[in-house]
Design a protein around this motif. Structure first.
Motif, PDB file in Angstrom:
ATOM      1  N   THR D  66     -20.384 -59.672   8.106  1.00 53.82           N
ATOM      2  CA  THR D  66     -19.173 -60.213   8.716  1.00 53.82           C
ATOM      3  C   THR D  66     -18.573 -59.242   9.718  1.00 53.82           C
ATOM      4  OG1 THR D  66     -18.790 -61.279   6.606  1.00 53.82           O
ATOM      5  CG2 THR D  66     -16.931 -61.224   8.119  1.00 53.82           C
ATOM      6  N   GLU D  70     -17.812 -59.477  13.935  1.00 50.53           N
ATOM      7  CA  GLU D  70     -16.574 -59.085  14.591  1.00 50.53           C
ATOM      8  C   GLU D  70     -16.851 -58.057  15.677  1.00 50.53           C
ATOM      9  OE1 GLU D  70     -13.256 -58.808  11.967  1.00 50.53           O
ATOM     10  OE2 GLU D  70     -12.242 -57.295  13.154  1.00 50.53           O
ATOM     11  N   MET D  98     -13.741 -67.089  12.891  1.00 51.49           N
ATOM     12  CA  MET D  98     -13.435 -65.701  13.220  1.00 51.49           C
ATOM     13  C   MET D  98     -13.057 -65.574  14.697  1.00 51.49           C
ATOM     14  SD  MET D  98     -15.866 -62.343  13.169  1.00 51.49           S
ATOM     15  CE  MET D  98     -15.650 -61.837  11.480  1.00 51.49           C
ATOM     16  N   LEU D 102      -9.553 -64.139  16.254  1.00 57.06           N
ATOM     17  CA  LEU D 102      -9.518 -63.000  17.181  1.00 57.06           C
ATOM     18  C   LEU D 102      -9.002 -63.410  18.553  1.00 57.06           C
ATOM     19  CD1 LEU D 102     -12.893 -61.298  16.182  1.00 57.06           C
ATOM     20  CD2 LEU D 102     -10.578 -60.583  15.552  1.00 57.06           C
ATOM     21  N   ARG D 225     -10.078 -52.865  19.668  1.00 54.21           N
ATOM     22  CA  ARG D 225     -11.138 -52.463  18.722  1.00 54.21           C
ATOM     23  C   ARG D 225     -11.043 -50.965  18.508  1.00 54.21           C
ATOM     24  NH1 ARG D 225     -13.194 -53.968  23.481  1.00 54.21           N
ATOM     25  NH2 ARG D 225     -13.967 -52.273  24.786  1.00 54.21           N
ATOM     26  N   TRP D 228     -14.870 -50.825  15.222  1.00 54.58           N
ATOM     27  CA  TRP D 228     -16.096 -51.494  15.686  1.00 54.58           C
ATOM     28  C   TRP D 228     -16.559 -51.031  17.062  1.00 54.58           C
ATOM     29  CZ3 TRP D 228     -17.473 -53.418  11.339  1.00 54.58           C
ATOM     30  CH2 TRP D 228     -16.556 -54.045  10.490  1.00 54.58           C
TER      31      TRP D 228
END
Lengths: 388, 388, 388, 388
Positions: D66, D70, D98, D102, D225, D228
């Protein structure tokens, strides 16, 4: 020539993972949606609450501690929100950077990296913030880059004294399960933690313990979030499950590690860390070296950062110790690069491991030609033997 | 309260088993009659030859070292045969007892348990044995109860000088893979060894390395034997198999352990043990205590037995060290009961493990009220740092 | 190309070792003379008594099962003693050979390797032995080479009916913890067992459960013995210790394995084995092949030996199955070489592992061109699903 | 009563982790900033490239799959960007959700959950998008909820035919290392993967393989971010390190798993999965049940979803199979809840494990009273034996 014997992993985390935990981790992975998982999941979550000293929920992420920082911020805040942070060292600085990258507005109370969070500075800033622009106060409990501990109960008192509604968020990555920490009693809203330090696990899990106030904040917080969202986590955790595939094998380890901590007793765990930290400081003083933490009441019980005399390289020392004595020590970070080395004395650790560790430092100082006096190990032993 | 951290297992065997060996051992058991086993078996047997420094066969028993003693005697001797043994300590005495129980006639050259085998005594006795009544000379290479090493090459020379046909049998249980030992070059007929010391394995395997002369002796030897019989072993080993179910998982470990030893290099392994032994003796002297081995050229590199001052109990000291410092030390055996403690410094071991070990002894001496001077660890570090 | 997936180890021992047992075995070796060992040792010895269904002592050797055979004979008998044995197959024949090598005088009641021990023959011989020359009756409970079970209670009754004082010794190497076996209730004097079958351990431990009568016989038995001597074992075991270094890590496994068996319940363990054996026989019959055991009341619940049609090679079949289907099956031994293959269905085993096993046989028969009918797996499933 | 034998973990991931991987994972954690780590890190990253069939970078997150979803979105896109997705099933739907959370604008081409991505629909939509509002096309390669595979090369061709600059992102969580997948040759920009399926690891790692075009997109992408962010990852990975503490022990496992895959050979790995999938489908047809995937060229080789006859509960069937046969199967998700069960036949798997699995389903259908014909296992065996 391969190194014989056991490596001394004395960085301030990851720490030496006990055999019992490693053996737990290497069990076959199970169906994360089956009934046996639900039982195991519920057990782990309950055990973690005891370790965080809270009756509220503890969220577990398959992620490094950095992820749990991000989770704390994205679940509770909205773009542009002010957060008040105190510059305790490298990790406080990284957390501030993250806040910026996430479009928050961090206010950073400057520090000299030689003590814990500036409680007076926090109090002062909050007092002035009559509009309550500041939405959160973020403090690193144990600054892993310096070996300085912040006084969380005092920060709480400062917020209360200012009658300020800001959330209190605390990074306990290198203190949880090593230095006494009371999520609930100290009124912390979000506690951030990781698996690879006092919890005696490999890296790969991180945590948010949350207060009802933090949980409520989530409902209005506007930072985008999906992976880190507490909502689906809390819902699934209620029955011991997770909204996406959890890191099953690390959870096996978390169960074993929590059981070990509770069998020893948290008070005993903390006392053991205090004792090893004091023995370490006595060794450092005997060597004639300087402890990075300049404020005795802020001394860390999980690591000690040691300053090198001017003109000597901490990294050269660490390299020599690794090569000749098969021990890893922590490096200096940021402005402390090459200026300090850090001795981790946390996790699954005991007196003789500490003596071996300090012996490696003492012999390494000699091998690397760093000016020092002999007798550090001797001083540590005198303390340990007298207090054993 | 459960003990935190890693236990220090500093008895002179079993030793600390490396993780790599433990991980090898916990692989699934395989078909001991299938082709994959044959390959693995042949590899292990070839590796063991290198460790025993022989080109001849090494027999592997699923058994303790005691079993390999019995195998050495029953394969080569007949009821009533005289065997010449030298009283080096407790284990030499046990081997003599076994010889008696097996209806042999041991002749025991007395010793004071403070040096290796009495080579002059052996030479003298053989010289007188013109009828060649003595069929074997049995010597303990490294007497685990005292920390004294016998000079095997000298024993060989004595036998040769006497032109005596007796077999030479040597117990290397606590020396193999720790102290230089050359089965073939030294003309040994049967070498007895076990898994749990320098070989870094758990207990459960034992060994006979055998010379052509020993193999020939088997054909006329009349002691009854079945489990220990070399004949079916040699036949099956030729293709990597065993006549009865072998201890498969320990063989996985033996492969890993031999590979580790050869990667480090036997010469390096022996030098490492010599160095740790010297550091240990310097610590003992600094404490003002007496080393059980009274003859420097017989000092053992795998363990050091230390005498306590009159009126002090070695077992009380060991108990205190176990309780307060989570370390196991070896006890005094036979006439040395409660008089000495033994420090194992063999196997998968390094400088910092040694410093931790010596720290535990030094703090234990203090905790147990045994008169001593401080500075043993300091003396050891001085030596290690200078020689690292 | 390396084989993917888990190997099917379906020889009649060593069996598939459960992960829980492997994880127990790979824990660090401990001091075999320290207090923690004594506690663990006492626990293991107590658990083993439950598995052997006896209140008397169970001796544990670091050795293969073959060693426990030797121990049974050498502790109780004297050179030249007559022992009565029944030819059930290869292993009974090997035990007889061992008796001869140990200078005993075995009398061997012939058998056709297709049924358990000849109780009538035993009764007849004992009746004639008015001088009580026969000192022991030795029977293999479950003959691993044929899959035939001997009726131990009937043998006991025959001895009693003859009012004969001979000791009763039983080899349960491939039946213990798989097929109901009552050391005490059945009046057995020495039970011989090994670790690597129903006990779900790797090979390397073997056992003697002994009666007071066997213990008494030791005092007058004149066969030489040292390693195998019960005397020092019983003395040391009284406090949980062993007279020489035990196979510590396998003992960790023995503790875990006994706990697993008792958690499941011995009655359930036996029922599970009975059920899998019946399903296997139904598969064999569906294939149109012949079961080696010709006497239904002697069917083994731990393995099934299957005869191949004339002109077909069992070893070629086994080779094909290993190559194509990654499964090991047992080979034919002695007079059954290449005539039978043996399916082990004992130890840590369940319905789906059995179905996988039988599928491998059925597909192997086809791949190897052995004449047979399809439907064996189907027949097994019909039985299992109806009885699940 | 505890379940005996090995659990059959036949959900479509996590899969059965091989012993070699588990043993790798339980090695001591090392210093993630030391030189030994750098070497290991560089090796793992190089091995992963081979598995993803790319010469470009593969990013490794301590996170579930998951998280890698992302990461793919946040590194390349900006708030409000349109992304084109195809409704292949539950996981495609979750990815769309998702994207919405986002603040992206997903366009979802509807599907019936019985085939792979709608390539014609994608082509059509792109053709109309002359303004290039669509910034990415996101496709699930192997839809784990349905067992349908999307034709990635065709999607690539459709994008190219439309001369559309959109990035191509592909979720290979349940296909990587099971079904042939060529990140580079197929022109994929971001590949999303996880550790716990074909990679044969426990859950806890996830991956982004990225193209130069994706890497370039990062520079203008405005989604916030931090955790990530590819930037610091790529910089640190260049020398084998990571910007924050990696999941060291899972990386040990990743190294072992990649080595196993490459030793077997990727082509062999894929052929093995194809063969097991075909055998499974033949079993399903023999039972008279319906395969969820309605388009043969979209059949998945890593799992098969099976529809139950109307009026029968898939969850009741799965519960019965778990209870009686100690096997976990995948449940129906979303609109397929209780309507299908899913058989995972991916990862470290072989013929006999498959036969055991299918036997469990066949016996379970009977035990649960689900109408079916016998003979599924028989049909699978016929195929496997003919093709072995």
């Amino acid at each position: 020539m391969p190194a014989a014997g056991r490596h001394f992993l004395q960085i301030p985390g990851p720490t030496n993972v006990p055999d019992r935990v490693l053996r737990a981790i290497d069990n076959p992975t199970m169906d994360h949606r089956g009934p046996a998982f639900g039982e195991m999941g519920a057990e782990v979550l309950a055990l973690l609450k005891q370790v965080f000293q809270t009756s509220g929920p503890v969220i577990v992420y398959p992620a490094s501690g950095t992820g749990a920082w991000e989770a704390a911020l994205t679940n509770t805040l909205s773009p542009g929100d002010h957060v008040l942070m105190s510059e305790t060292g490298w990790f406080a600085s990284l957390w501030r950077e993250m806040a910026e990258r996430l479009s928050l507005h961090p206010e950073f109370i400057p520090g000299d990296w030689r003590r814990g969070a500036d409680v007076a500075g926090i109090a002062e800033r909050l007092a002035k913030d009559s509009s309550h622009a500041i939405k959160a106060v973020c403090v690193v409990h144990n600054e892993t880059s310096t070996g300085c501990v912040s006084q969380i109960a005092e920060v709480r008192a400062a917020i209360d004294a200012a009658k300020h509604p800001a959330l209190l968020m605390v990074d306990t990555i290198s203190s949880l399960a090593s230095i006494d920490y009371k999520h609930e009693a100290w009124g912390v809203d979000v506690t951030v933690a990781g698996s690879q330090k006092g919890l005696m696990l490999p890296p790969g899990l991180s945590f948010n313990a949350i207060s009802p106030k933090a949980e409520a904040a989530r409902k209005t917080a506007k930072l985008p979030r999906s992976y880190w969202d507490w909502g689906p986590m809390l819902a699934a955790n209620a029955t011991g499950f997770f909204p996406y595939t959890p890191a099953t094998n690390l959870l096996y380890g978390a169960k074993a590690a929590c059981e070990m901590l509770l069998e020893e007793g948290l008070a005993n765990v903390f006392a053991r860390h205090d004792r090893h930290a004091e023995a370490t400081r006595r060794a450092v003083r005997a060597w004639g070296l300087e402890i990075q933490c300049a404020e005795p009441k802020h001394y860390s019980s999980s690591l000690t950062a040691v300053r090198l005399p001017e003109g000597h390289s901490a990294d050269a020392l660490r390299g020599k110790i690794l090569e000749k004595f098969n021990m890893s020590l922590g490096n200096g970070l940021g402005q402390l690069k090459d200026r300090v080395f850090r001795i981790g004395h946390l996790g699954d650790f005991n007196d003789l491991m500490l003596c071996g560790t300090l012996s490696g430092v003492e012999m390494g100082l000699r091998a690397a030609g760093v000016p020092h006096k002999e007798g550090g190990v001797q001083a540590a032993m005198a303390y340990l033997a007298g207090n054993a």
